[in-house]
Design a protein around this motif. Structure first.
Motif, mmCIF file in Angstrom:
data_model
loop_
_atom_site.group_PDB
_atom_site.id
_atom_site.type_symbol
_atom_site.label_atom_id
_atom_site.label_comp_id
_atom_site.label_asym_id
_atom_site.label_seq_id
_atom_site.Cartn_x
_atom_site.Cartn_y
_atom_site.Cartn_z
ATOM 1 N N GLU A 38 83.398 -3.034 -52.858
ATOM 2 C CA GLU A 38 82.307 -3.957 -52.543
ATOM 3 C C GLU A 38 82.777 -5.410 -52.657
ATOM 4 O OE1 GLU A 38 81.811 -1.689 -55.270
ATOM 5 O OE2 GLU A 38 81.174 -0.138 -53.855
ATOM 6 N N GLU A 39 83.522 -5.691 -53.710
ATOM 7 C CA GLU A 39 84.031 -7.048 -53.903
ATOM 8 C C GLU A 39 85.059 -7.390 -52.833
ATOM 9 O OE1 GLU A 39 85.404 -6.725 -57.914
ATOM 10 O OE2 GLU A 39 83.486 -7.382 -58.737
ATOM 11 N N ARG A 40 85.918 -6.441 -52.485
ATOM 12 C CA ARG A 40 86.921 -6.670 -51.450
ATOM 13 C C ARG A 40 86.237 -6.965 -50.109
ATOM 14 N NH1 ARG A 40 91.974 -7.408 -52.032
ATOM 15 N NH2 ARG A 40 92.139 -5.893 -53.699
ATOM 16 N N SER A 41 85.150 -6.247 -49.809
ATOM 17 C CA SER A 41 84.441 -6.510 -48.552
ATOM 18 C C SER A 41 83.780 -7.888 -48.579
ATOM 19 C CB SER A 41 83.408 -5.416 -48.260
ATOM 20 O OG SER A 41 82.390 -5.426 -49.237
ATOM 21 N N GLN A 42 83.277 -8.312 -49.730
ATOM 22 C CA GLN A 42 82.719 -9.670 -49.847
ATOM 23 C C GLN A 42 83.802 -10.712 -49.618
ATOM 24 O OE1 GLN A 42 80.923 -10.037 -53.693
ATOM 25 N NE2 GLN A 42 78.998 -9.079 -53.056
ATOM 26 N N LEU A 43 84.989 -10.472 -50.160
ATOM 27 C CA LEU A 43 86.084 -11.423 -49.994
ATOM 28 C C LEU A 43 86.570 -11.469 -48.545
ATOM 29 C CD1 LEU A 43 88.148 -10.655 -53.225
ATOM 30 C CD2 LEU A 43 86.611 -12.577 -52.813
ATOM 31 N N MET A 44 86.624 -10.320 -47.894
ATOM 32 C CA MET A 44 87.078 -10.279 -46.506
ATOM 33 C C MET A 44 86.051 -10.906 -45.562
ATOM 34 S SD MET A 44 90.014 -9.101 -46.846
ATOM 35 C CE MET A 44 90.674 -8.537 -45.314
ATOM 36 N N ALA A 45 84.779 -10.918 -45.965
ATOM 37 C CA ALA A 45 83.734 -11.500 -45.128
ATOM 38 C C ALA A 45 83.727 -13.025 -45.180
ATOM 39 C CB ALA A 45 82.363 -10.965 -45.553
ATOM 40 N N ALA A 46 84.452 -13.598 -46.102
ATOM 41 C CA ALA A 46 84.501 -15.069 -46.209
ATOM 42 C C ALA A 46 85.134 -15.636 -44.945
ATOM 43 C CB ALA A 46 85.294 -15.478 -47.439
ATOM 44 N N LYS A 47 84.576 -16.725 -44.458
ATOM 45 C CA LYS A 47 85.021 -17.266 -43.173
ATOM 46 C C LYS A 47 86.320 -18.055 -43.266
ATOM 47 C CE LYS A 47 81.938 -21.153 -43.800
ATOM 48 N NZ LYS A 47 80.813 -21.873 -43.336
ATOM 49 N N ASP A 48 86.614 -18.626 -44.423
ATOM 50 C CA ASP A 48 87.861 -19.376 -44.584
ATOM 51 C C ASP A 48 88.349 -19.228 -46.021
ATOM 52 O OD1 ASP A 48 85.976 -20.896 -45.875
ATOM 53 O OD2 ASP A 48 86.480 -22.777 -44.902
ATOM 54 N N MET A 49 89.495 -19.814 -46.305
ATOM 55 C CA MET A 49 90.086 -19.667 -47.642
ATOM 56 C C MET A 49 89.241 -20.345 -48.713
ATOM 57 S SD MET A 49 92.526 -17.659 -47.671
ATOM 58 C CE MET A 49 92.922 -17.952 -49.365
ATOM 59 N N LYS A 50 88.605 -21.434 -48.389
ATOM 60 C CA LYS A 50 87.762 -22.123 -49.369
ATOM 61 C C LYS A 50 86.591 -21.229 -49.781
ATOM 62 C CE LYS A 50 85.302 -26.470 -49.990
ATOM 63 N NZ LYS A 50 84.928 -27.743 -49.352
ATOM 64 N N ALA A 51 85.961 -20.594 -48.812
ATOM 65 C CA ALA A 51 84.843 -19.691 -49.111
ATOM 66 C C ALA A 51 85.326 -18.458 -49.860
ATOM 67 C CB ALA A 51 84.142 -19.280 -47.821
ATOM 68 N N ARG A 52 86.504 -17.973 -49.493
ATOM 69 C CA ARG A 52 87.054 -16.806 -50.190
ATOM 70 C C ARG A 52 87.348 -17.124 -51.652
ATOM 71 N NH1 ARG A 52 90.612 -12.039 -48.560
ATOM 72 N NH2 ARG A 52 91.472 -11.402 -50.561
ATOM 73 N N LEU A 53 87.947 -18.296 -51.901
ATOM 74 C CA LEU A 53 88.239 -18.677 -53.282
ATOM 75 C C LEU A 53 86.953 -18.882 -54.071
ATOM 76 C CD1 LEU A 53 90.440 -19.328 -55.349
ATOM 77 C CD2 LEU A 53 90.230 -21.717 -54.658
ATOM 78 N N ARG A 54 85.947 -19.499 -53.464
ATOM 79 C CA ARG A 54 84.660 -19.705 -54.134
ATOM 80 C C ARG A 54 84.042 -18.360 -54.499
ATOM 81 N NH1 ARG A 54 81.632 -21.880 -50.236
ATOM 82 N NH2 ARG A 54 82.695 -23.877 -50.453
ATOM 83 N N THR A 55 84.081 -17.397 -53.578
ATOM 84 C CA THR A 55 83.536 -16.063 -53.850
ATOM 85 C C THR A 55 84.327 -15.371 -54.957
ATOM 86 O OG1 THR A 55 82.858 -15.893 -51.532
ATOM 87 C CG2 THR A 55 82.944 -13.857 -52.795
ATOM 88 N N THR A 56 85.633 -15.506 -54.922
ATOM 89 C CA THR A 56 86.478 -14.894 -55.957
ATOM 90 C C THR A 56 86.138 -15.455 -57.331
ATOM 91 O OG1 THR A 56 88.271 -14.570 -54.375
ATOM 92 C CG2 THR A 56 88.854 -14.524 -56.701
ATOM 93 N N ILE A 57 85.996 -16.768 -57.417
ATOM 94 C CA ILE A 57 85.676 -17.402 -58.703
ATOM 95 C C ILE A 57 84.302 -16.963 -59.195
ATOM 96 C CG2 ILE A 57 85.189 -19.620 -59.799
ATOM 97 C CD1 ILE A 57 87.458 -20.785 -58.042
#
Length: 183
Positions: free
Chosen positions: A35-54
């Motif tokens: 579930e978390e991996r799918s949330q990270l892959m859905a991020a549109k750019d690296m900034k959004a991915r890092l924000r979601t990861t944090i």
């Protein structure tokens, strides 16, 4: 009469056996759930991915703090493992980016700032955990500290001047003769 002697001898035999030492708790698994991996892959750019990861990592850290306060150390250890998995995933993703770009440096800065706040929280969890779990929390704390150092090194790596070992030093300049001196 023989039956009474056998029954009385059993507690003595059990007391005479040495106790096996208590084994430490198994280390928490470092992973990112589907579930978390799918949330990270859905991020549109690296900034959004890092924000979601944090955000996800902070949620796991919060659940670990809550579980520790409720004396559920197995669950707290599991949450720390998920936290470390997310931090490791972010470290690997950031490590693959071009470090010469300002956007990458900004991502490293955001990551470092987040980890700066996480290290003391992990230390508090470690202090309130029994010894068999504390070693794994300590390892997670050191991992977060090392990852933070790596992020700082990546951010400041371009401004540090290193002296070459094979380079020759410039000769020292001698003082010019003082014209005011009398012979």
């Amino acid at each position: 009469m023989a039956q009474v002697v056998v029954v009385c001898a059993i507690p003595v035999i059990l007391c005479a056996q040495p106790r096996t030492p208590q084994l430490p708790a198994p280390p928490p698994m470092r992973f990112v759930s589907r579930e978390e991996r799918s949330q990270l892959m859905a991020a549109k750019d690296m900034k959004a991915r890092l924000r979601t990861t944090i955000e996800l990592a902070e949620a796991h850290l919060l659940r670990s703090e809550e579980s520790t306060s409720q004396k559920r150390f197995d669950q707290a250890s599991e949450e720390v493992g998920r936290y470390v998995g997310l931090v490791d995933d972010a470290r690997v993703i950031l490590g693959g980016l071009n470090r010469d770009k300002n956007s990458t440096r900004d991502l490293y800065r955001r990551f470092e700032i987040a980890l700066r706040a996480h290290v003391p929280r992990l230390a508090v969890i470690r202090r309130t955990t029994p010894a068999e779990y504390a070693s794994h929390i300590k390892a997670a704390e050191e991992f977060a500290r090392d990852t933070r150092s790596e992020a700082l090194d990546s951010f400041y790596g371009h401004s540090v001047l290193r002296e070459d070992a094979g380079a020759q030093k410039k000769p020292e300049m001698k003082e010019p003769p003082d014209s005011n001196k009398r012979p």
